[in-house]
Design a protein around this motif. Structure first.
Motif, PDB file in Angstrom:
ATOM      1  N   MET A   1       0.823  -1.196   0.000  1.00 49.78           N
ATOM      2  CA  MET A   1       0.000   0.000   0.000  1.00 49.78           C
ATOM      3  C   MET A   1       0.861   1.251   0.000  1.00 49.78           C
ATOM      4  N   GLU A 146      -7.769  -1.020   7.894  1.00 51.45           N
ATOM      5  CA  GLU A 146      -7.533  -2.387   7.435  1.00 51.45           C
ATOM      6  C   GLU A 146      -7.694  -2.525   5.915  1.00 51.45           C
ATOM      7  N   ASP A 148      -6.068  -1.886   2.176  1.00 49.72           N
ATOM      8  CA  ASP A 148      -4.891  -1.587   1.367  1.00 49.72           C
ATOM      9  C   ASP A 148      -5.356  -1.062   0.020  1.00 49.72           C
TER      10      ASP A 148
END
Length: 159
Positions: A1, A146, A148
């Protein structure tokens, strides 16, 4: 990410799904029309009365939603009356239910007056409140932090 998010200044907003969605449903009047359509409103006069939007603006918004494929204009005729049209949700329009539900959930929590929400949405099978939830394709609930982000096939980069 990290790499993609750190390089956000190189992204172009030209192909942004959020911006394109807002082009279709981003006005207050459009969201109120969708609220009404999802609650079963079909006829022009009922949309005007229930959404509190003037006839000229309502006509323009309904036309835009039909052009966008969110609503479908269907002719009907009552005995002794001229042919009129009602507006029915398309699949594209019905798929806005989680969006409208999320807005209502947020409004119930952060924008309702002291009396509380004006309506309560519950599951007709069990009676429990209905909430919008983020869930991945594998069925896991997803919380803030949570998610990406990765480049999609339509990402356009600057220079």
């Amino acid at each position: 990410m990290g790499d993609l998010l750190e390089d956000r200044d190189s992204w172009s907003a030209a192909n942004c799904s959020i911006a394109r969605a807002m082009d279709i449903v981003g006005s207050r009047s459009t969201i109120l029309i969708m609220r009404e359509a999802l609650l079963g409103t079909r006829r022009f006069d009922d949309f005007v009365r229930r959404a509190g939007i003037g006839e000229p603006a309502m006509a323009a918004r309904l036309k835009e939603l039909v052009t966008a494929g969110v609503l479908e204009r269907i002719p009907y005729r009552e005995p002794g009356q001229r042919t009129r049209h009602e507006y029915q949700l398309t699949r594209k329009g019905r798929e806005l239910l989680p969006v409208i539900t999320a807005l209502r959930n947020w409004g119930d929590t952060w924008a309702a007056d002291d009396a509380g929400p004006s309506v309560l949405a519950t599951h007709h099978d069990c009676g429990q409140p209905v909430r919008a939830v983020l869930r991945c394709a594998a069925g896991h609930d997803v919380e803030e932090g949570e998610i990406d982000i990765a480049a999609g096939p339509g990402l356009i980069r600057h220079g």
